[in-house]
Design a protein around this motif. Structure first.
Motif, mmCIF file in Angstrom:
data_model
loop_
_atom_site.group_PDB
_atom_site.id
_atom_site.type_symbol
_atom_site.label_atom_id
_atom_site.label_comp_id
_atom_site.label_asym_id
_atom_site.label_seq_id
_atom_site.Cartn_x
_atom_site.Cartn_y
_atom_site.Cartn_z
ATOM 1 N N LYS A 50 -25.660 55.417 -40.614
ATOM 2 C CA LYS A 50 -25.042 56.001 -39.415
ATOM 3 C C LYS A 50 -26.106 56.370 -38.397
ATOM 4 C CE LYS A 50 -21.200 58.028 -42.032
ATOM 5 N NZ LYS A 50 -20.538 59.281 -42.433
ATOM 6 N N LYS A 51 -25.761 56.150 -37.166
ATOM 7 C CA LYS A 51 -26.632 56.584 -36.075
ATOM 8 C C LYS A 51 -26.301 58.029 -35.724
ATOM 9 C CE LYS A 51 -27.110 51.924 -34.144
ATOM 10 N NZ LYS A 51 -28.540 51.791 -34.491
ATOM 11 N N ALA A 52 -27.100 58.630 -34.889
ATOM 12 C CA ALA A 52 -26.851 60.018 -34.468
ATOM 13 C C ALA A 52 -27.004 60.097 -32.957
ATOM 14 C CB ALA A 52 -27.833 60.968 -35.153
ATOM 15 N N HIS A 53 -26.325 61.048 -32.386
ATOM 16 C CA HIS A 53 -26.496 61.292 -30.959
ATOM 17 C C HIS A 53 -26.527 62.798 -30.712
ATOM 18 C CE1 HIS A 53 -22.140 61.472 -31.501
ATOM 19 N NE2 HIS A 53 -22.099 62.238 -30.431
ATOM 20 N N LEU A 54 -27.081 63.161 -29.595
ATOM 21 C CA LEU A 54 -27.264 64.575 -29.263
ATOM 22 C C LEU A 54 -26.163 65.039 -28.323
ATOM 23 C CD1 LEU A 54 -31.117 64.413 -28.681
ATOM 24 C CD2 LEU A 54 -29.985 65.549 -30.595
ATOM 25 N N GLU A 55 -25.570 66.192 -28.654
ATOM 26 C CA GLU A 55 -24.584 66.815 -27.772
ATOM 27 C C GLU A 55 -25.174 68.114 -27.228
ATOM 28 O OE1 GLU A 55 -20.713 67.255 -29.353
ATOM 29 O OE2 GLU A 55 -20.607 65.210 -30.158
ATOM 30 N N PHE A 56 -24.964 68.380 -25.952
ATOM 31 C CA PHE A 56 -25.603 69.553 -25.361
ATOM 32 C C PHE A 56 -24.830 70.021 -24.137
ATOM 33 C CE2 PHE A 56 -27.321 65.675 -23.665
ATOM 34 C CZ PHE A 56 -27.469 65.883 -22.309
ATOM 35 N N GLY A 57 -25.116 71.261 -23.756
ATOM 36 C CA GLY A 57 -24.471 71.865 -22.596
ATOM 37 C C GLY A 57 -25.410 71.970 -21.404
ATOM 38 N N HIS A 58 -25.189 72.987 -20.585
ATOM 39 C CA HIS A 58 -25.993 73.178 -19.374
ATOM 40 C C HIS A 58 -27.406 73.657 -19.729
ATOM 41 C CE1 HIS A 58 -22.449 72.556 -16.999
ATOM 42 N NE2 HIS A 58 -21.817 73.583 -17.556
ATOM 43 N N ASN A 59 -28.290 73.584 -18.739
ATOM 44 C CA ASN A 59 -29.670 74.090 -18.822
ATOM 45 C C ASN A 59 -30.521 73.318 -19.833
ATOM 46 O OD1 ASN A 59 -28.989 76.196 -17.002
ATOM 47 N ND2 ASN A 59 -28.189 77.414 -18.712
ATOM 48 N N ILE A 60 -30.119 72.081 -20.122
ATOM 49 C CA ILE A 60 -30.841 71.262 -21.098
ATOM 50 C C ILE A 60 -31.066 69.873 -20.512
ATOM 51 C CG2 ILE A 60 -30.700 70.157 -23.379
ATOM 52 C CD1 ILE A 60 -29.074 72.550 -24.322
ATOM 53 N N GLU A 61 -32.246 69.327 -20.759
ATOM 54 C CA GLU A 61 -32.594 67.980 -20.299
ATOM 55 C C GLU A 61 -32.752 67.060 -21.495
ATOM 56 O OE1 GLU A 61 -36.630 67.286 -18.819
ATOM 57 O OE2 GLU A 61 -35.714 66.394 -17.020
ATOM 58 N N ILE A 62 -32.225 65.837 -21.367
ATOM 59 C CA ILE A 62 -32.382 64.854 -22.441
ATOM 60 C C ILE A 62 -33.384 63.799 -22.007
ATOM 61 C CG2 ILE A 62 -30.463 63.373 -21.680
ATOM 62 C CD1 ILE A 62 -29.821 63.011 -24.731
ATOM 63 N N SER A 63 -34.204 63.335 -22.933
ATOM 64 C CA SER A 63 -35.251 62.361 -22.623
ATOM 65 C C SER A 63 -34.643 61.008 -22.270
ATOM 66 C CB SER A 63 -36.203 62.220 -23.814
ATOM 67 O OG SER A 63 -35.491 61.785 -24.967
ATOM 68 N N GLU A 64 -35.462 60.124 -21.682
ATOM 69 C CA GLU A 64 -34.968 58.814 -21.262
ATOM 70 C C GLU A 64 -34.424 58.005 -22.437
ATOM 71 O OE1 GLU A 64 -37.633 56.501 -18.948
ATOM 72 O OE2 GLU A 64 -37.931 58.057 -17.422
ATOM 73 N N ASP A 65 -35.070 58.135 -23.604
ATOM 74 C CA ASP A 65 -34.580 57.396 -24.769
ATOM 75 C C ASP A 65 -33.430 58.110 -25.464
ATOM 76 O OD1 ASP A 65 -35.838 59.524 -25.970
ATOM 77 O OD2 ASP A 65 -37.323 58.313 -27.050
ATOM 78 N N ARG A 66 -33.010 59.257 -24.896
ATOM 79 C CA ARG A 66 -31.870 60.044 -25.380
ATOM 80 C C ARG A 66 -32.067 60.516 -26.830
ATOM 81 N NH1 ARG A 66 -28.292 60.223 -21.597
ATOM 82 N NH2 ARG A 66 -26.770 61.288 -22.931
ATOM 83 N N LYS A 67 -33.321 60.805 -27.154
ATOM 84 C CA LYS A 67 -33.620 61.253 -28.512
ATOM 85 C C LYS A 67 -34.184 62.669 -28.578
ATOM 86 C CE LYS A 67 -34.293 56.700 -30.589
ATOM 87 N NZ LYS A 67 -35.236 55.791 -31.297
#
Length: 529
Positions: A217-234
């Protein structure tokens, strides 16, 4: 160690079967294997004589026939495992006048049978470069097992344990000022990252077919405000200084709104993040926060709602109108004359004349550690030092059923009762209309419209009744109290206290000490701690 085996050899006046007994703990000669071999080679035999020779325990020749020994070549059997991951050869020696087979012919035979992968050349060489290895299963080909990979996961760089409990100090009091329940974070701080999945490696059968490893299984990140996700979304990084929390797999960073007191100088507070009050919260004021609410002082008859935890270092006197409602846990030095509801646990030193509900457990610890008066409910467990009082108000404690679901059940009961009442009021109207219609009575357009509306209302009510009854049945199935549901008393329980576990209850008539109340055989019973 050498297994026993057999060979056709010359004997005085003819030929016979030489039995070679095992050495150093090897396996005995197998009678059925001998008989099968002789059958295959059309050699006459006396099974009883052969059996006797095998059981003699000595190397011996069992005479077979008054003829020249047949010239039989060395043979072997081939067995492929069911999963096609292993090939076993078992060699049978040539007769004394026969020839040995060759390693090349064995390899050709394996390839003819489509055995092309994992051939163990060293095993074959050991056989052919020696006098032969007989009566022994030789693994001459091995497949490659697939290497199963691992699922992707998320690594969090903050404390995700929402069940942290306050520390009990040496003097018996609880440290409400250093709870470590909030995770501060700084701007630019790494909060979480994905550890990529490992796809694993394909396996191969002895026939060369690929074996797929299990799907990962793959995984993904869930997040709310005040957070930045990297270009590779990891990777997740905080954009602000604040507090980080994990709620149902989603990372949140909340800014903290700080005030000295909540009173006329601030008015009510409604904030998306967390609220920190360094002083007190006065009566009749409200705090509504999407994150945590932390109060260093006392709360009077106020209303406080938090999506996360509520922490009150010096406790709450609700004055019969104060309300605490938290999506997470509630920790307070004391709770008095208040209505309290927590999505997690409640931890306090005392509960007095309050209605307290927790989805998981309620711990009333510390020097006082008492529950007196009111109704206290927890889904799993209540732990208290003193329960009830000698001349106190009636005290009810309840465990074993999720309080929210029980409240929903009670609400449904009322709603169903109202629906049934409505249906009964409409039934005579529709029955009267049907009876008059059958007698040929004519109706005005307004009357017909009224009847149509009544019939539509009846159908809607019936549908609603069916849905609510179905939901009630679902809830009833969940109302079996959990096996670990218990009320634990580490001091005394006074008469006048009612203990409810699931749908069973007990009215305490005598004083109990150091005991555990559980549901046993359908009744609430006290056992020793």
């Amino acid at each position: 160690m050498q297994n026993g085996y057999f060979q056709l050899v010359n004997a005085p006046g003819g030929y016979g079967l030489q039995i070679f007994q095992p050495k150093d703990g090897g396996a005995d000669v197998n009678l059925q294997e001998v008989l099968n071999y002789l059958e295959r080679e059309s050699v006459p035999y006396d099974p009883m004589a052969i059996k006797k020779a095998i059981l003699s325990g000595e190397d011996t020749v069992c005479f077979l026939e008054r003829k020249d020994c047949p010239a039989l070549e060395e043979t072997y059997s081939i067995e492929v495992s069911q999963d096609n991951m292993q090939v076993i050869l078992r060699f049978y020696p040539a007769s004394q006048s026969g020839k040995r087979t060759t390693m090349d012919s064995v390899i050709r035979d394996l390839r003819y049978r489509n055995i092309v992968y994992g051939i163990q050349m060293n095993v074959l060489q050991d056989h052919f470069m020696s006098d032969g290895i007989y009566g022994t299963d030789l693994i001459v080909a091995k497949g490659k097992e697939p290497r199963h990979g691992t699922d992707a996961s998320v690594r969090y760089y903050f404390n995700t344990d929402v069940h942290a409990q306050p520390t009990l100090k040496d003097d018996g009091t609880v440290d409400y000022f250093h709870l470590n329940m909030i995770n501060p974070c700084r701007k630019g701080q790494l909060l979480a990252e994905i550890i990529p999945e490992d796809e694993g490696e394909y396996g191969i059968t002895v026939q060369g077919a690929k074996i797929r490893p299990r799907q990962v299984k793959k995984a993904h990140l869930e997040f709310g405000h005040n957070i930045e996700i990297s270009e590779d979304r990891k990777k997740l990084t905080s954009l602000v200084d604040g507090h980080v929390s994990l709620v149902e797999g989603k990372v949140f960073v909340s800014d903290v709104y700080e005030v000295e007191n909540v009173d006329l100088s601030t008015g009510n507070i409604e904030f998306e993040g967390s609220v920190q009050v360094r002083g007190n919260v006065s009566s009749n004021f409200e705090i509504r926060a999407g994150g945590n609410v932390i109060i260093s002082g006392v709360v009077e008859g106020a209303c406080i709602e938090a999506g996360g935890n509520i922490i009150i270092a010096r406790g709450m006197n609700g004055m019969a109108k104060g309300i605490l409602k938290a999506g997470g846990n509630i920790v307070a030095k004391f709770l008095e004359n208040a209505t309290v509801s927590a999505g997690g646990y409640v931890n306090t030193e005392s509960i007095l004349h309050s209605n307290v509900t927790a989805s998981t457990e309620i711990q009333v610890t510390g020097k006082r550690g008492f529950i007196t008066g009111g109704h206290v409910r927890a889904g799993q467990r209540i732990e208290v030092k003193t329960l009830g009082a000698t001349l106190g108000a009636p005290t009810v404690v309840e465990v074993g059923v999720d309080p929210e679901k029980k409240a929903e059940y009670m609400k449904l009961q009322k709603e169903i009762s109202e629906i049934v009442k409505n249906i009964r009021s409409i039934q005579p109207i529709l029955a009267s209309f049907t009876e008059k219609k059958n007698r040929g009575v004519r109706f005005t357009p307004d009357q017909l419209n009224y009847i149509r509306n009544s019939a539509a209302t009846m159908e809607t009510q019936k549908k609603s009744l069916a849905e609510k009854n179905a939901r009630m049945q679902e809830l009833q199935m969940e109302f079996n109290p959990q096996e670990k549901a218990a009320v634990i008393v580490k001091g005394e329980v006074y008469p006048g206290t009612t203990i409810i576990i699931g749908d069973s209850s007990m009215q305490v008539k005598n004083t109990y000490q150091y005991c555990r109340f559980e549901r046993i055989d359908g009744d609430v019973k006290a056992t020793a701690i």
